[in-house]
Design a protein around this motif. Structure first.
Motif, PDB file in Angstrom:
ATOM      1  N   THR A   1       0.865  -1.173   0.000  1.00  0.00           N
ATOM      2  CA  THR A   1       0.000   0.000   0.000  1.00  0.00           C
ATOM      3  C   THR A   1       0.901   1.222   0.000  1.00  0.00           C
ATOM      4  OG1 THR A   1      -1.667  -1.173   1.296  1.00  0.00           O
ATOM      5  CG2 THR A   1      -1.848   1.217   1.211  1.00  0.00           C
ATOM      6  N   ILE A   2       0.578   2.183  -0.852  1.00  0.00           N
ATOM      7  CA  ILE A   2       1.336   3.429  -0.914  1.00  0.00           C
ATOM      8  C   ILE A   2       0.378   4.547  -0.547  1.00  0.00           C
ATOM      9  CG2 ILE A   2       2.739   4.943  -2.361  1.00  0.00           C
ATOM     10  CD1 ILE A   2       2.789   2.422  -4.304  1.00  0.00           C
ATOM     11  N   ARG A   3       0.834   5.422   0.334  1.00  0.00           N
ATOM     12  CA  ARG A   3      -0.021   6.555   0.698  1.00  0.00           C
ATOM     13  C   ARG A   3       0.848   7.779   0.943  1.00  0.00           C
ATOM     14  NH1 ARG A   3      -0.014   7.510   6.231  1.00  0.00           N
ATOM     15  NH2 ARG A   3       0.719   5.767   7.481  1.00  0.00           N
ATOM     16  N   ALA A   4       0.240   8.927   0.783  1.00  0.00           N
ATOM     17  CA  ALA A   4       0.915  10.183   1.079  1.00  0.00           C
ATOM     18  C   ALA A   4       1.007  10.328   2.595  1.00  0.00           C
ATOM     19  CB  ALA A   4       0.152  11.351   0.475  1.00  0.00           C
ATOM     20  N   GLU A   5       2.166  10.789   3.064  1.00  0.00           N
ATOM     21  CA  GLU A   5       2.342  11.010   4.491  1.00  0.00           C
ATOM     22  C   GLU A   5       1.376  12.074   4.991  1.00  0.00           C
ATOM     23  OE1 GLU A   5       6.198  10.953   6.911  1.00  0.00           O
ATOM     24  OE2 GLU A   5       6.835  11.276   4.846  1.00  0.00           O
ATOM     25  N   GLU A   6       0.877  11.886   6.191  1.00  0.00           N
ATOM     26  CA  GLU A   6      -0.010  12.875   6.810  1.00  0.00           C
ATOM     27  C   GLU A   6       0.719  14.205   6.942  1.00  0.00           C
ATOM     28  OE1 GLU A   6      -3.169  12.319   8.453  1.00  0.00           O
ATOM     29  OE2 GLU A   6      -3.299  10.348   7.534  1.00  0.00           O
ATOM     30  N   GLY A   7       0.000  15.278   6.727  1.00  0.00           N
ATOM     31  CA  GLY A   7       0.559  16.596   6.948  1.00  0.00           C
ATOM     32  C   GLY A   7       1.290  17.213   5.779  1.00  0.00           C
TER      33      GLY A   7
ATOM     34  N   GLU B   1       0.436  11.297  -6.281  1.00  0.00           N
ATOM     35  CA  GLU B   1       1.450  11.845  -5.392  1.00  0.00           C
ATOM     36  C   GLU B   1       2.837  11.445  -5.886  1.00  0.00           C
ATOM     37  OE1 GLU B   1       0.443  13.872  -3.033  1.00  0.00           O
ATOM     38  OE2 GLU B   1      -1.626  13.413  -3.494  1.00  0.00           O
ATOM     39  N   LYS B   2       3.844  12.267  -5.579  1.00  0.00           N
ATOM     40  CA  LYS B   2       5.212  11.944  -5.987  1.00  0.00           C
ATOM     41  C   LYS B   2       6.170  11.889  -4.806  1.00  0.00           C
ATOM     42  CE  LYS B   2       7.049  12.772  -9.813  1.00  0.00           C
ATOM     43  NZ  LYS B   2       7.371  12.600 -11.160  1.00  0.00           N
ATOM     44  N   ASN B   3       5.989  12.753  -3.824  1.00  0.00           N
ATOM     45  CA  ASN B   3       6.950  12.861  -2.725  1.00  0.00           C
ATOM     46  C   ASN B   3       6.275  12.632  -1.387  1.00  0.00           C
ATOM     47  OD1 ASN B   3       8.986  13.624  -4.546  1.00  0.00           O
ATOM     48  ND2 ASN B   3       8.307  15.727  -4.469  1.00  0.00           N
ATOM     49  N   ASN B   4       7.127  12.356  -0.398  1.00  0.00           N
ATOM     50  CA  ASN B   4       6.650  12.165   0.978  1.00  0.00           C
ATOM     51  C   ASN B   4       5.634  11.035   1.065  1.00  0.00           C
ATOM     52  OD1 ASN B   4       8.182  14.452   1.950  1.00  0.00           O
ATOM     53  ND2 ASN B   4       6.655  15.706   0.908  1.00  0.00           N
ATOM     54  N   LEU B   5       6.018   9.878   0.528  1.00  0.00           N
ATOM     55  CA  LEU B   5       5.138   8.714   0.507  1.00  0.00           C
ATOM     56  C   LEU B   5       5.557   7.709   1.569  1.00  0.00           C
ATOM     57  CD1 LEU B   5       5.059   8.177  -3.354  1.00  0.00           C
ATOM     58  CD2 LEU B   5       3.506   9.550  -1.955  1.00  0.00           C
ATOM     59  N   LEU B   6       4.604   6.888   1.972  1.00  0.00           N
ATOM     60  CA  LEU B   6       4.876   5.758   2.861  1.00  0.00           C
ATOM     61  C   LEU B   6       4.453   4.485   2.145  1.00  0.00           C
ATOM     62  CD1 LEU B   6       3.585   7.106   6.294  1.00  0.00           C
ATOM     63  CD2 LEU B   6       5.956   6.821   5.562  1.00  0.00           C
ATOM     64  N   LEU B   7       5.387   3.556   2.030  1.00  0.00           N
ATOM     65  CA  LEU B   7       5.126   2.257   1.414  1.00  0.00           C
ATOM     66  C   LEU B   7       5.029   1.226   2.529  1.00  0.00           C
ATOM     67  CD1 LEU B   7       5.048   0.271  -1.024  1.00  0.00           C
ATOM     68  CD2 LEU B   7       7.544   0.144  -0.798  1.00  0.00           C
ATOM     69  N   THR B   8       3.895   0.531   2.603  1.00  0.00           N
ATOM     70  CA  THR B   8       3.718  -0.559   3.560  1.00  0.00           C
ATOM     71  C   THR B   8       3.738  -1.861   2.784  1.00  0.00           C
ATOM     72  OG1 THR B   8       2.359   0.854   4.966  1.00  0.00           O
ATOM     73  CG2 THR B   8       2.230  -1.511   5.363  1.00  0.00           C
ATOM     74  N   ILE B   9       4.622  -2.784   3.198  1.00  0.00           N
ATOM     75  CA  ILE B   9       4.786  -4.057   2.497  1.00  0.00           C
ATOM     76  C   ILE B   9       4.270  -5.179   3.382  1.00  0.00           C
ATOM     77  CG2 ILE B   9       6.401  -5.645   1.391  1.00  0.00           C
ATOM     78  CD1 ILE B   9       8.323  -3.244   1.101  1.00  0.00           C
ATOM     79  N   SER B  10       3.307  -5.930   2.867  1.00  0.00           N
ATOM     80  CA  SER B  10       2.731  -7.085   3.569  1.00  0.00           C
ATOM     81  C   SER B  10       2.316  -6.758   4.998  1.00  0.00           C
ATOM     82  CB  SER B  10       3.731  -8.245   3.564  1.00  0.00           C
ATOM     83  OG  SER B  10       4.022  -8.647   2.246  1.00  0.00           O
ATOM     84  N   GLY B  11       1.948  -5.517   5.251  1.00  0.00           N
ATOM     85  CA  GLY B  11       1.508  -5.099   6.568  1.00  0.00           C
ATOM     86  C   GLY B  11       2.592  -5.133   7.633  1.00  0.00           C
ATOM     87  N   GLN B  12       3.861  -5.350   7.235  1.00  0.00           N
ATOM     88  CA  GLN B  12       4.929  -5.519   8.217  1.00  0.00           C
ATOM     89  C   GLN B  12       6.030  -4.473   8.150  1.00  0.00           C
ATOM     90  OE1 GLN B  12       6.418  -9.549   8.600  1.00  0.00           O
ATOM     91  NE2 GLN B  12       4.659 -10.258   7.435  1.00  0.00           N
ATOM     92  N   CYS B  13       6.347  -3.993   6.970  1.00  0.00           N
ATOM     93  CA  CYS B  13       7.438  -3.044   6.793  1.00  0.00           C
ATOM     94  C   CYS B  13       6.880  -1.732   6.256  1.00  0.00           C
ATOM     95  CB  CYS B  13       8.463  -3.567   5.790  1.00  0.00           C
ATOM     96  SG  CYS B  13       9.149  -5.171   6.183  1.00  0.00           S
ATOM     97  N   ILE B  14       7.367  -0.623   6.790  1.00  0.00           N
ATOM     98  CA  ILE B  14       6.948   0.693   6.311  1.00  0.00           C
ATOM     99  C   ILE B  14       8.196   1.505   5.989  1.00  0.00           C
ATOM    100  CG2 ILE B  14       5.745   2.833   6.855  1.00  0.00           C
ATOM    101  CD1 ILE B  14       4.016   1.222   8.812  1.00  0.00           C
ATOM    102  N   PHE B  15       8.237   2.062   4.766  1.00  0.00           N
ATOM    103  CA  PHE B  15       9.376   2.858   4.327  1.00  0.00           C
ATOM    104  C   PHE B  15       8.916   4.197   3.773  1.00  0.00           C
ATOM    105  CE2 PHE B  15      10.617  -1.600   3.501  1.00  0.00           C
ATOM    106  CZ  PHE B  15      11.670  -1.692   4.397  1.00  0.00           C
TER     107      PHE B  15
END
Length: 133
Positions: free
Chosen positions: A41-47, A80-94
């Motif tokens: 899941t990719i989402r824009a960081e809050e704020g 979105e292009k910048n300030n993203l959060l990638l969650t992998i398999s619900g375990q890792c967030i980058f």
């Protein structure tokens, strides 16, 4: 200044996208990639400012990954292009930035230390450490 940092990141992402389109190859990569299929899941960081409030999150499948980034097939539009959060398999967030897009395929570059990325990726695949040897 936040605006200057955002502009700097946008310019870096555009340069990376342009480099990828014009001659970037597997031989040019610093970190080897590992093929796989991981739910993401990719989402824009809050704020952070967003031009497209409705398009702040998208799901997809990671097709390959390295200590520096990932290639993902997404299930919808994502602007979105910048300030993203990638969650992998619900375990890792980058933290990451989008560096290229072709249809439903996108490339992300991690903003975090590659050694930290490898350590976190070992949670989803114990053999992942081989991508940095």
């Amino acid at each position: 200044m936040i605006i200057a940092e955002d502009i700097k990141k946008m310019l870096q992402a555009l340069e990376a996208e342009n480099n990828h389109k014009h001659g970037g190859s597997i031989q040019d990569r610093i970190f080897p990639r590992r093929d796989g299929l991981w739910q993401a899941t990719i989402r824009a960081e809050e704020g952070h400012a967003s031009l497209h409030e409705a398009e702040r999150e998208v799901s997809g499948m990671i097709k390959d990954i390295s200590a520096n980034g990932a290639r993902i097939d997404v299930d919808g539009s994502f602007f979105e292009k910048n300030n993203l959060l990638l969650t992998i398999s619900g375990q890792c967030i980058f933290r990451c930035d989008l560096v290229w897009r072709r249809g439903n395929k996108i490339g992300l570059q991690f903003s975090e230390d590659p050694k930290k990325v490898i350590k976190e990726l070992e949670k989803i695949s114990p053999k992942i450490e081989s991508i940095h040897n």
